[in-house]
Scaffold this active site. Structure first.
Site, PDB file in Angstrom:
ATOM      1  N   CYS A  69       0.798  -1.230   0.000  1.00 36.38           N
ATOM      2  CA  CYS A  69       0.000   0.000   0.000  1.00 36.38           C
ATOM      3  C   CYS A  69       0.828   1.277   0.000  1.00 36.38           C
ATOM      4  CB  CYS A  69      -0.969   0.011   1.182  1.00 36.38           C
ATOM      5  SG  CYS A  69      -0.187   0.137   2.825  1.00 36.38           S
ATOM      6  N   HIS A 106      -2.129   0.948   6.970  1.00 39.56           N
ATOM      7  CA  HIS A 106      -2.566   1.033   5.575  1.00 39.56           C
ATOM      8  C   HIS A 106      -2.690   2.490   5.145  1.00 39.56           C
ATOM      9  CE1 HIS A 106      -4.369   0.030   1.793  1.00 39.56           C
ATOM     10  NE2 HIS A 106      -5.423   0.751   2.061  1.00 39.56           N
ATOM     11  N   ASP A 121      -7.888   4.187  -3.625  1.00 38.82           N
ATOM     12  CA  ASP A 121      -6.979   3.259  -2.965  1.00 38.82           C
ATOM     13  C   ASP A 121      -6.590   2.168  -3.958  1.00 38.82           C
ATOM     14  OD1 ASP A 121      -5.597   1.536  -1.361  1.00 38.82           O
ATOM     15  OD2 ASP A 121      -7.180   1.261   0.124  1.00 38.82           O
TER      16      ASP A 121
END
Length: 261
Positions: A69, A106, A121
């Site tokens: 991420c 995250h 995302d």
């Protein structure tokens, strides 16, 4: 190093100069999500995870690799800002059925487009978003058969995915903007701590090229394909075949001498 926007667009199969519109945000988000894999291979072979733009472009763009991420969304945020979008970097606590609060491990983005805020995302992997969704809670959103929603839970906002058993939490976040140093600290934990799943288990994930409804997940030596409303398909991968599977199914070509746990 400055962002090489043209090289990034070639990497994800797009051309032209992007404009800061909602249509562009959706197009670039989807192209990134289906092209650049989610993976932790460098962690397993002992390479540090760098989050500076120079390193990210060398790895994810020029090197045709993937990442997790912090790598994905740091690069994606730079791309969006170069295209003229206003971006706020946020942090979330991953849930996946976890009852106790976990660390903010995250990274996700709030992006302004079309006069509204959107949750973007490209770095969650698994059954994460393929396209941005409205940042404010509202009706469920279906993308290629996968359904998502945002709900408020006290001070946190929770991204959920619809499953056979109802709504499953993916992660929870607040709207406090994060600084680059916040991700440096979180990245150090996720890439080095023995309790981090990324230091223990080989992971590679991406949608099937040309079929974004199909999600490919290699975890350890188990290769699974997930499709909405269909049973998953799982097969075992031998140690001798793992490099071939990474190359042929995920586009991740590693030297033949690479040894993965």
């Amino acid at each position: 190093m400055d962002l090489d926007l043209d090289a990034y667009l070639r990497r994800i199969g797009l051309a032209g100069r992007p404009e800061p519109t909602l249509a562009t945000l959706r197009e670039v988000h989807l192209a990134h999500a289906v092209t650049i894999p989610f993976e932790n291979l460098d962690i397993l072979i002992g390479k540090p995870i760098a989050l500076d733009l120079d390193s990210l472009q060398a790895k994810l763009v020029a090197g045709a690799r993937g990442g997790y991420c912090f790598e994905h969304n740091t690069l994606f945020a730079a791309v969006l800002e170069a295209a003229g979008f206003a971006v706020t970097r946020l942090a979330a606590r991953v849930r996946f059925g976890r009852k106790e609060a976990g660390p903010r491990s995250h990274m996700l983005l709030r992006v302004e487009a079309g006069g509204e805020p959107w949750l973007a995302d490209v770095g969650f992997g698994g059954t994460g978003l393929l396209q941005p969704i409205p940042f404010e809670p509202g009706p469920p959103i279906t993308q290629f058969g996968w359904t998502y929603r945002l709900v408020d839970e006290g001070p946190e906002r929770v991204l959920q995915t619809q499953s056979d058993d109802g709504w499953a939490d993916q992660y929870a976040f607040t709207q406090e903007p994060q600084l680059a140093i916040d991700y440096v600290v979180a990245n150090h934990y996720t890439s080095t701590h023995p309790d981090s799943p990324f230091t223990r288990t080989l992971t590679a994930q991406r949608p099937e090229p040309g079929h974004p409804e199909a999600r490919l997940v290699l975890r350890g030596r188990k290769l699974s394909e997930y499709r909405p409303d269909q049973p998953s398909i799982t097969e075992r991968v031998s140690d001798d075949d793992v490099l071939h599977v990474l190359a042929s199914r995920f586009g991740l070509a590693l030297p033949a001498t690479t040894t993965l746990p």
